[in-house]
Design an enzyme around this catalytic site. Structure first.
Site, PDB file in Angstrom:
ATOM      1  CG  ASP A   8     -78.171 -26.584  -6.059  1.00  0.00           C
ATOM      2  OD1 ASP A   8     -78.420 -27.446  -5.204  1.00  0.00           O
ATOM      3  OD2 ASP A   8     -77.085 -26.532  -6.654  1.00  0.00           O
ATOM      4  CD  GLN A  32     -77.568 -22.232  -4.752  1.00  0.00           C
ATOM      5  OE1 GLN A  32     -77.183 -22.547  -3.647  1.00  0.00           O
ATOM      6  NE2 GLN A  32     -76.848 -22.493  -5.833  1.00  0.00           N
ATOM      7  CG  LEU A  87     -64.662 -26.889 -10.013  1.00  0.00           C
ATOM      8  CD1 LEU A  87     -63.879 -26.114 -11.066  1.00  0.00           C
ATOM      9  CD2 LEU A  87     -65.884 -26.093  -9.581  1.00  0.00           C
ATOM     10  CG  HIS A 129     -69.316 -27.066 -10.604  1.00  0.00           C
ATOM     11  ND1 HIS A 129     -68.997 -28.201  -9.905  1.00  0.00           N
ATOM     12  CD2 HIS A 129     -70.094 -26.319  -9.775  1.00  0.00           C
ATOM     13  CE1 HIS A 129     -69.542 -28.153  -8.704  1.00  0.00           C
ATOM     14  NE2 HIS A 129     -70.221 -27.030  -8.603  1.00  0.00           N
ATOM     15  CD  GLU A 157     -68.836 -32.356 -18.232  1.00  0.00           C
ATOM     16  OE1 GLU A 157     -69.121 -31.588 -19.163  1.00  0.00           O
ATOM     17  OE2 GLU A 157     -67.662 -32.662 -17.929  1.00  0.00           O
TER      18      GLU A 157
HETATM   19  O1  PAF Z   1     -74.437 -23.837  -5.334  1.00  0.00           O
HETATM   20  C1  PAF Z   1     -73.379 -23.628  -4.706  1.00  0.00           C
HETATM   21  O2  PAF Z   1     -72.339 -24.214  -4.957  1.00  0.00           O
HETATM   22  C2  PAF Z   1     -73.377 -22.619  -3.572  1.00  0.00           C
HETATM   23  O3  PAF Z   1     -74.565 -22.648  -2.876  1.00  0.00           O
HETATM   24  C3  PAF Z   1     -73.026 -21.187  -4.027  1.00  0.00           C
HETATM   25  C4  PAF Z   1     -74.065 -20.639  -4.977  1.00  0.00           C
HETATM   26  C5  PAF Z   1     -71.663 -21.178  -4.693  1.00  0.00           C
HETATM   27  C6  PAF Z   1     -72.965 -20.262  -2.810  1.00  0.00           C
HETATM   28  O4  PAF Z   1     -72.028 -20.679  -1.886  1.00  0.00           O
END
Ligand code: PAF
Length: 283
Positions: free
Chosen positions: A150, A153, A33, A37, A35
């Site tokens: 991301d 994503q 983790l 997160h 900052e």
């Molecule tokens: O962004 C991330 O850390 C990962 O891709 C996730 C969304 C936790 C999925 O494993």
């Protein structure tokens, strides 16, 4: 924060919270983790009665020659940080809770996942969407928080939720940067000193294009060329892609006429880094 390894340890509690009309927020992570997160946890804390943070280094989203084995893992440190933000549960499932023996069902998006990172990391987003879907089903959150760093994503998770009618709100959160502009990432820990010193140029390149956009430039090729010129001065960063695409469909366009993303990925030393800026003519 309570560290739990099985969803059955918090499901009843969350269900009770939801039955009383309160919301559950969820921050899925792969640990290490930082900052970025913590900013997601803070936002979830502000918007929900209970916040669950998951830590699971998901094997199915790593390619065979990628960094699954060396990906940083330190649950104790993660727990301390989650505690400092007053997360309610730190959920660290073991692999069989996510992927039961004989697991053979995956979620695959078949259009937006084919470009950008998807073109360079075959199977990556299939692994991401599958684990996120699985985690959603185990946690059953009302809201889930993802960083804009991301970008693809995030867009694919939004698309999965739209296409499959998932009953969860996807909350997009700003990229958190070091003071010199480098987007925070667990992978920054891999950078040696000289690499770390040049890494902020990646954002510098995006900013050059963003400044031109803010000054009225709308031609995609011109904006991409501006960013490319800045990156050319940093030859140790080997660019995988630098592309301007619409946000909604991740489609190419000659002119930026809708919300779009200028996204870059490349390799610095042995570390793959990504970053992006949003260019929005409607703002
Ligand atoms: O962004 C991330 O850390 C990962 O891709 C996730 C969304 C936790 C999925 O494993």
């Amino acid at each position: 924060v309570k560290i739990v390894h099985k969803a059955s340890e918090f499901r009843d509690h969350l269900w009770g919270v939801q039955k009383q009309g309160f919301a559950v927020g969820f921050v899925p992570t792969m640990g290490a983790l930082h900052e970025g997160h913590l900013s997601l946890i803070r936002r979830s804390k502000a918007e929900n009665a209970v916040t669950v943070v998951s830590v699971f280094v998901n094997p199915t989203q790593f390619g065979p020659n990628e960094d699954f084995d060396r990906y940083p893992r330190d649950l104790e440190r993660d727990a301390k940080l989650a505690l400092s933000e007053k997360a309610d549960f730190l959920y660290a499932p073991e692999s069989p809770e996510i992927y039961r023996s004989g697991f053979s069902t995956y979620i695959e998006e078949t259009a937006l996942s084919r470009v950008l990172c998807g073109a360079h990391r075959p199977g990556h987003f299939r692994g991401v969407l599958t684990v996120v879907f699985r985690l959603f089903n185990l946690v059953r959150p009302d809201r889930a928080y993802f960083g804009r760093k991301d970008a693809q994503q995030l867009r694919l998770i939004e698309k999965m939720a739209e296409d499959l009618g998932l009953d969860v709100e996807i909350a997009a959160c700003p990229t958190v940067r070091d003071p010199d502009g480098l987007a925070m990432s667990s992978r920054n820990a891999y950078l040696v000193e000289e690499e770390r010193a040049v890494a902020p140029r990646i954002y510098g390149a995006l900013r050059a294009a963003e400044a031109a956009f803010d000054a009225g430039e709308r031609r995609s090729d011109r904006l991409v060329d501006l960013a490319r010129a800045v990156l050319a001065a940093c030859p140790s960063f080997s660019v995988q892609y630098l592309e301007l695409r619409t946000w909604r469909d991740l489609a190419e366009a000659d002119v930026v006429s809708e919300r779009s993303v200028l996204a870059v990925a490349g390799v610095l030393g042995k570390t793959r880094l990504i970053d992006n800026v949003i260019l929005d003519p409607t703002r």
